[in-house]
Motif scaffolding. Structure first.
Motif, PDB file in Angstrom:
ATOM      1  N   GLY A  42       0.799  -1.215   0.000  1.00  0.00           N
ATOM      2  CA  GLY A  42       0.000   0.000   0.000  1.00  0.00           C
ATOM      3  C   GLY A  42       0.829   1.261   0.000  1.00  0.00           C
ATOM      4  N   GLY A  43       0.149   2.353   0.306  1.00  0.00           N
ATOM      5  CA  GLY A  43       0.773   3.665   0.315  1.00  0.00           C
ATOM      6  C   GLY A  43       0.919   4.200   1.729  1.00  0.00           C
ATOM      7  N   THR A  44       1.951   5.005   1.939  1.00  0.00           N
ATOM      8  CA  THR A  44       2.207   5.605   3.248  1.00  0.00           C
ATOM      9  C   THR A  44       2.252   7.118   3.114  1.00  0.00           C
ATOM     10  OG1 THR A  44       4.612   5.582   3.005  1.00  0.00           O
ATOM     11  CG2 THR A  44       3.592   3.616   3.946  1.00  0.00           C
ATOM     12  N   PHE A  45       1.977   7.789   4.224  1.00  0.00           N
ATOM     13  CA  PHE A  45       2.081   9.245   4.280  1.00  0.00           C
ATOM     14  C   PHE A  45       2.566   9.619   5.675  1.00  0.00           C
ATOM     15  CE2 PHE A  45       0.639  13.637   4.568  1.00  0.00           C
ATOM     16  CZ  PHE A  45       1.049  14.119   3.335  1.00  0.00           C
ATOM     17  N   PRO A  46       3.583  10.474   5.788  1.00  0.00           N
ATOM     18  CA  PRO A  46       4.142  10.817   7.100  1.00  0.00           C
ATOM     19  C   PRO A  46       3.121  11.471   8.030  1.00  0.00           C
ATOM     20  CG  PRO A  46       5.588  11.559   5.333  1.00  0.00           C
ATOM     21  CD  PRO A  46       4.310  11.118   4.688  1.00  0.00           C
ATOM     22  N   LEU A  47       3.218  11.161   9.320  1.00  0.00           N
ATOM     23  CA  LEU A  47       2.367  11.793  10.330  1.00  0.00           C
ATOM     24  C   LEU A  47       2.970  13.088  10.851  1.00  0.00           C
ATOM     25  CD1 LEU A  47       1.144   8.782  12.520  1.00  0.00           C
ATOM     26  CD2 LEU A  47      -0.239  10.290  11.110  1.00  0.00           C
ATOM     27  N   GLN A  82       7.213  -3.029   6.602  1.00  0.00           N
ATOM     28  CA  GLN A  82       8.180  -1.986   6.296  1.00  0.00           C
ATOM     29  C   GLN A  82       7.423  -0.823   5.667  1.00  0.00           C
ATOM     30  OE1 GLN A  82      11.533  -2.171   3.278  1.00  0.00           O
ATOM     31  NE2 GLN A  82      12.628  -2.292   5.221  1.00  0.00           N
ATOM     32  N   THR A  83       7.553   0.337   6.288  1.00  0.00           N
ATOM     33  CA  THR A  83       6.895   1.532   5.776  1.00  0.00           C
ATOM     34  C   THR A  83       7.938   2.610   5.543  1.00  0.00           C
ATOM     35  OG1 THR A  83       6.453   2.388   7.995  1.00  0.00           O
ATOM     36  CG2 THR A  83       4.744   1.000   6.990  1.00  0.00           C
ATOM     37  N   ILE A  84       7.589   3.570   4.696  1.00  0.00           N
ATOM     38  CA  ILE A  84       8.514   4.646   4.369  1.00  0.00           C
ATOM     39  C   ILE A  84       7.799   5.979   4.520  1.00  0.00           C
ATOM     40  CG2 ILE A  84       9.906   5.719   2.560  1.00  0.00           C
ATOM     41  CD1 ILE A  84      10.289   2.876   1.396  1.00  0.00           C
ATOM     42  N   ALA A  85       8.366   6.852   5.327  1.00  0.00           N
ATOM     43  CA  ALA A  85       7.895   8.227   5.411  1.00  0.00           C
ATOM     44  C   ALA A  85       8.747   9.019   4.415  1.00  0.00           C
ATOM     45  CB  ALA A  85       8.041   8.771   6.823  1.00  0.00           C
ATOM     46  N   GLY A  86       8.145   9.471   3.336  1.00  0.00           N
ATOM     47  CA  GLY A  86       8.899  10.154   2.288  1.00  0.00           C
ATOM     48  C   GLY A  86       8.716  11.661   2.344  1.00  0.00           C
ATOM     49  N   TYR A  87       9.774  12.371   1.976  1.00  0.00           N
ATOM     50  CA  TYR A  87       9.754  13.833   1.977  1.00  0.00           C
ATOM     51  C   TYR A  87      10.388  14.343   0.694  1.00  0.00           C
ATOM     52  CZ  TYR A  87       8.790  13.085   6.894  1.00  0.00           C
ATOM     53  OH  TYR A  87       8.231  12.672   8.066  1.00  0.00           O
ATOM     54  N   LYS A  88       9.786  15.383   0.107  1.00  0.00           N
ATOM     55  CA  LYS A  88      10.305  15.981  -1.126  1.00  0.00           C
ATOM     56  C   LYS A  88      11.322  17.070  -0.810  1.00  0.00           C
ATOM     57  CE  LYS A  88       7.466  15.839  -5.193  1.00  0.00           C
ATOM     58  NZ  LYS A  88       8.476  15.095  -5.848  1.00  0.00           N
ATOM     59  N   LYS A  89      12.272  17.206  -1.719  1.00  0.00           N
ATOM     60  CA  LYS A  89      13.281  18.252  -1.573  1.00  0.00           C
ATOM     61  C   LYS A  89      12.622  19.633  -1.676  1.00  0.00           C
ATOM     62  CE  LYS A  89      14.383  18.007  -6.455  1.00  0.00           C
ATOM     63  NZ  LYS A  89      15.382  17.692  -7.445  1.00  0.00           N
TER      64      LYS A  89
END
Length: 190
Positions: A42-47, A82-89
């Motif tokens: 699935g998809g993840t989004f940072p808290l 395994q989840t990933i909190a992703g952030y854009k530059k």
């Protein structure tokens, strides 16, 4: 501080709705297969934010084995996720950042309609997590961190499982994980 308070209120709301739903759904003593397993993607989004970077949708995956109690609508299991909190530059940082959380946890779910074709559930998982950072910050990757995962979802037709996990670990790594997966086992006994 405001974002952290909003996230805590959301988690409290989800848990309160789970308790209310428990009183709304009647239980039957349907006998089910004792073991079940599922895999999810699935998809993840940072808290929470990380160094003023913009949060982005990323990917998560996992697997879980569960044991169903026979006279109670409860299941207990072992979760690997395994989840990933992703952030854009942005203007200050030249690279995107991915904060990966590898989890092993004990899980427990309350099944509102265990053994039925549509089975909503609410649960918790607690365990340990290894954190991995793609850039910018030094983190001790050998250290393990506690992780807490409130979750809700539904199993449809005995084989499709969709769930929403709130992965609470360390700031910058905590995320919401919406997944869809397949399940084998756990259906009503004939």
């Amino acid at each position: 501080m405001g974002d952290l308070w909003k996230n805590k209120r959301l988690i409290i709301l989800v848990l309160a709705l789970s308790v209310i739903a428990n009183n709304c759904f009647s239980q039957s003593e349907t006998k089910v297969q004792p073991f079940e397993a599922s895999a999810m993607l699935g998809g993840t989004f940072p808290l929470s934010g990380s160094m003023d970077l913009s949060p982005t949708i990323h990917i998560g995956w996992g697997a879980e084995a569960r044991y169903n109690l026979q006279k109670k609508p409860l299941s207990f299991g072992l979760l690997f996720e395994q989840t990933i909190a992703g952030y854009k530059k942005n203007e200050q940082y030249t690279q995107d950042q991915t904060n990966r959380t590898s989890i092993i946890a004990l899980s427990g779910d309350w099944n509102f309609h265990q053994g039925k074709k549509i089975n909503p559930f609410a649960g918790l998982a607690a365990g340990i997590a290894s954190l991995d950072l793609s850039d910018y910050e030094i983190i001790d990757e050998t250290k393990l961190y506690p992780v807490f995962i409130p979750r809700i979802g539904v199993e449809i037709g005995y084989h499709l499982r969709t769930q929403l996990d709130f992965v609470i670990v360390r700031k910058g790594f905590s995320n919401v994980f919406l997944s869809v997966g397949g399940t084998i086992g756990g259906r009503a006994k004939k």
